[in-house]
Write a protein that holds these residues in place. Structure first.
Motif, PDB file in Angstrom:
ATOM      1  N   GLY A  17     -26.415 -88.562 -36.240  1.00 15.07           N
ATOM      2  CA  GLY A  17     -27.606 -87.890 -35.748  1.00 15.07           C
ATOM      3  C   GLY A  17     -27.230 -86.510 -35.232  1.00 15.07           C
ATOM      4  O   GLY A  17     -26.096 -86.051 -35.394  1.00 15.07           O
ATOM      5  N   SER A  18     -28.166 -85.834 -34.602  1.00 12.40           N
ATOM      6  CA  SER A  18     -27.896 -84.518 -34.036  1.00 12.40           C
ATOM      7  C   SER A  18     -26.935 -84.645 -32.854  1.00 12.40           C
ATOM      8  O   SER A  18     -26.750 -85.740 -32.289  1.00 12.40           O
ATOM      9  CB  SER A  18     -29.199 -83.875 -33.558  1.00 12.40           C
ATOM     10  N   SER A  19     -26.325 -83.532 -32.470  1.00 12.94           N
ATOM     11  CA  SER A  19     -25.408 -83.542 -31.327  1.00 12.94           C
ATOM     12  C   SER A  19     -26.109 -84.035 -30.074  1.00 12.94           C
ATOM     13  O   SER A  19     -25.561 -84.830 -29.299  1.00 12.94           O
ATOM     14  CB  SER A  19     -24.843 -82.139 -31.100  1.00 12.94           C
ATOM     15  N   LYS A  20     -27.345 -83.577 -29.859  1.00  9.40           N
ATOM     16  CA  LYS A  20     -28.099 -83.983 -28.669  1.00  9.40           C
ATOM     17  C   LYS A  20     -28.350 -85.488 -28.675  1.00  9.40           C
ATOM     18  O   LYS A  20     -28.178 -86.164 -27.644  1.00  9.40           O
ATOM     19  CB  LYS A  20     -29.427 -83.227 -28.620  1.00  9.40           C
ATOM     20  N   GLU A  21     -28.745 -86.017 -29.828  1.00  5.22           N
ATOM     21  CA  GLU A  21     -29.020 -87.454 -29.930  1.00  5.22           C
ATOM     22  C   GLU A  21     -27.757 -88.276 -29.711  1.00  5.22           C
ATOM     23  O   GLU A  21     -27.766 -89.287 -28.986  1.00  5.22           O
ATOM     24  CB  GLU A  21     -29.598 -87.769 -31.310  1.00  5.22           C
ATOM     25  N   ARG A  74     -19.478 -82.335 -31.891  1.00  4.08           N
ATOM     26  CA  ARG A  74     -19.586 -81.318 -32.950  1.00  4.08           C
ATOM     27  C   ARG A  74     -18.995 -81.826 -34.254  1.00  4.08           C
ATOM     28  O   ARG A  74     -18.095 -82.673 -34.259  1.00  4.08           O
ATOM     29  CB  ARG A  74     -18.875 -80.019 -32.539  1.00  4.08           C
ATOM     30  N   LEU A  96     -24.440 -80.020 -34.292  1.00  7.12           N
ATOM     31  CA  LEU A  96     -25.326 -80.576 -35.321  1.00  7.12           C
ATOM     32  C   LEU A  96     -26.787 -80.417 -34.927  1.00  7.12           C
ATOM     33  O   LEU A  96     -27.126 -80.542 -33.749  1.00  7.12           O
ATOM     34  CB  LEU A  96     -25.011 -82.063 -35.529  1.00  7.12           C
TER      35      LEU A  96
END
Length: 252
Positions: free
Chosen positions: A73-77, A96, A252
């Motif tokens: 998933g995204s870095s935040k997720e 990252r 990401l």
């Protein structure tokens, strides 16, 4: 897909050794439902490695681990998912993706920043009867020497070692953030080739100046871990260019 995470280690977790930290991360990654890539063979295990093992009893906010995943998933997720399963004393700071040709963190570590502070009631004034200013003045003069030779113990015995070329930078403060005596910031060589423990620098200073040495008097925190991006040239001394390991990847 290669991923690099940065994490902090503090509280009671500083007393957990490196091998147990590796096992802990394998379990935590599975609990966070990370789509891990595994080795091939009879006994597959997650593809996971760490930059530089941290000594027991040392806090840090600059630890790194590399892993391989099939999807992400995204870095935040992923930060949220990982921190949700972390125990107190462990925190994921950064996540990252690395280029496909990136070297693993362990092989490219070149330096690290450390902060050394004296524990409560173990300041130079408490132990030696000297002010923080006097202690730091002596330490600065000690670091200004062209050569600092110590006797280093290795698995093969003991040998003389000049540690001065391995001390890249330093900064001194009379008061730490907690106000308990001086704070000493050191940037030293780290890695498999020339690895200098910051406490060895302070120990050498104490021995040279006749001050008693007790490693239990100090607290150590690793602030950051770096790689060297300078390109060496034949017959030419190139100044190192230190970059935090996270900067080798992209969010990401």
């Amino acid at each position: 897909m290669k991923i690099r995470i940065q994490f902090a280690k503090y509280g009671k977790m500083i007393y957990i050794g490196h091998l147990d930290i590796m096992r802990y991360f394998q379990k935590a990654l599975r609990r966070a439902d990370v789509d891990l890539a595994y080795t091939q063979g009879y006994n597959p295990h997650p593809i996971l490695s760490f930059a530089a093992p941290l000594g027991v009893g040392i806090t840090s906010c600059g630890e790194y681990a590399d892993l391989e995943v099939n999807s992400s998933g995204s870095s935040k997720e992923m930060l949220a998912r990982l921190n949700e399963v972390m125990v107190p004393g462990m925190e994921i700071i950064d996540y990252r993706v690395l280029p496909d040709d990136a070297k693993n963190a362990m092989s490219c570590v070149a330096a690290a920043d450390y902060c050394l502070t004296f524990r409560e009631k173990h300041t130079p004034l408490d132990t030696f009867g000297m002010t923080s200013a006097a202690y730091l003045k002596g330490f600065e003069e000690f670091l200004q020497q062209e050569s600092i030779v110590i006797i280093k113990e290795t698995k093969k015995g003991t040998r003389e070692m000049d540690i001065r070329p391995l001390i890249y930078d330093f900064c001194l403060q009379e008061k730490s953030e907690t106000g308990d005596g001086p704070a000493i910031f050191l940037q030293v060589s780290t890695g498999s080739t020339d690895n200098l423990k910051p406490e060895l620098v302070l120990k050498a200073y104490h021995e040279q100046t006749g001050l008693s040495w007790n490693p239990g008097d100090i607290s150590i925190c690793r602030l950051e871990t770096y790689t060297n991006t300078a390109v060496s040239a034949p017959d030419c001394i190139v100044a190192p260019q230190f970059v935090p390991l996270r900067e080798m990847g992209n969010v990401l």
